[in-house]
Design a protein around this motif. Structure first.
Motif, PDB file in Angstrom:
ATOM      1  N   UNK A  57       0.844  -1.191   0.000  1.00 17.47           N
ATOM      2  CA  UNK A  57       0.000   0.000   0.000  1.00 17.47           C
ATOM      3  C   UNK A  57       0.882   1.244   0.000  1.00 17.47           C
ATOM      4  N   UNK A  58       0.499   2.255  -0.784  1.00 22.45           N
ATOM      5  CA  UNK A  58       1.265   3.499  -0.817  1.00 22.45           C
ATOM      6  C   UNK A  58       0.436   4.704  -0.386  1.00 22.45           C
ATOM      7  N   UNK A  59      -0.849   4.506  -0.168  1.00 20.39           N
ATOM      8  CA  UNK A  59      -1.695   5.604   0.283  1.00 20.39           C
ATOM      9  C   UNK A  59      -3.100   5.135   0.588  1.00 20.39           C
ATOM     10  N   UNK A  60      -3.777   5.914   1.424  1.00 20.83           N
ATOM     11  CA  UNK A  60      -5.155   5.608   1.810  1.00 20.83           C
ATOM     12  C   UNK A  60      -5.954   6.906   1.811  1.00 20.83           C
ATOM     13  N   UNK A  74      -7.998  10.897  12.878  1.00 17.06           N
ATOM     14  CA  UNK A  74      -7.584   9.540  13.233  1.00 17.06           C
ATOM     15  C   UNK A  74      -7.426   8.663  12.003  1.00 17.06           C
ATOM     16  N   UNK A  75      -8.290   8.810  11.036  1.00 15.30           N
ATOM     17  CA  UNK A  75      -8.180   8.016   9.798  1.00 15.30           C
ATOM     18  C   UNK A  75      -6.918   8.379   9.019  1.00 15.30           C
ATOM     19  N   UNK A  76      -6.563   9.667   9.007  1.00 16.64           N
ATOM     20  CA  UNK A  76      -5.360  10.096   8.277  1.00 16.64           C
ATOM     21  C   UNK A  76      -4.079   9.592   8.933  1.00 16.64           C
ATOM     22  N   UNK A  77      -4.134   9.224  10.196  1.00 18.18           N
ATOM     23  CA  UNK A  77      -2.950   8.788  10.939  1.00 18.18           C
ATOM     24  C   UNK A  77      -2.669   7.302  10.712  1.00 18.18           C
ATOM     25  N   UNK A  93      -3.899   1.734  12.345  1.00 20.64           N
ATOM     26  CA  UNK A  93      -4.295   2.999  12.960  1.00 20.64           C
ATOM     27  C   UNK A  93      -4.175   2.822  14.473  1.00 20.64           C
ATOM     28  N   UNK A  94      -3.121   3.354  15.083  1.00 20.51           N
ATOM     29  CA  UNK A  94      -2.923   3.203  16.526  1.00 20.51           C
ATOM     30  C   UNK A  94      -4.068   3.788  17.325  1.00 20.51           C
ATOM     31  N   UNK A  95      -4.486   5.009  17.004  1.00 22.00           N
ATOM     32  CA  UNK A  95      -5.516   5.703  17.781  1.00 22.00           C
ATOM     33  C   UNK A  95      -6.853   4.965  17.751  1.00 22.00           C
TER      34      UNK A  95
END
Length: 64
Positions: A7-10, A44-47, A57-59
Motif C-alpha cells: 500500500x502506498x496511500x489511503x 484519526x483516519x489520516x494517521x 491505525x494506533x488511535x
C-alpha cells in the motif's frame, strides 16, 4: 515466492476507504466493514501507518 503489492496511500470518502497500491491499482472497501474506521475522526483516519504487511491505525486500534 510471490509478494503482494504494498500500500502506498489511503483515502476516505463518506462510505469507502480507498487503498492505493504500488502496482497502480486502487481498491475500494466499504467503511461499514470496519466500524472503528467508520466512526473514527478524519484526523484519526489520516494517521495510518503503511507497511508491507498492511495498514494500522494506533488511535483507533485497527489493523488490516
Amino acid at each position: 515466492m510471490t509478494t503482494s503489492p504494498r500500500p502506498i496511500g489511503v483515502d476516505f470518502d463518506d462510505d469507502q476507504m480507498w487503498v492505493r497500491l504500488e502496482d497502480g491499482r486502487t481498491l475500494g472497501v466499504p467503511l461499514a466493514w470496519f466500524p472503528r474506521l467508520l466512526h473514527g475522526s478524519p484526523d484519526d483516519r489520516r494517521a495510518v501507518e503503511l507497511s508491507p504487511s498492511g495498514l494500522h491505525w494506533d488511535a483507533l486500534d485497527e489493523g488490516i
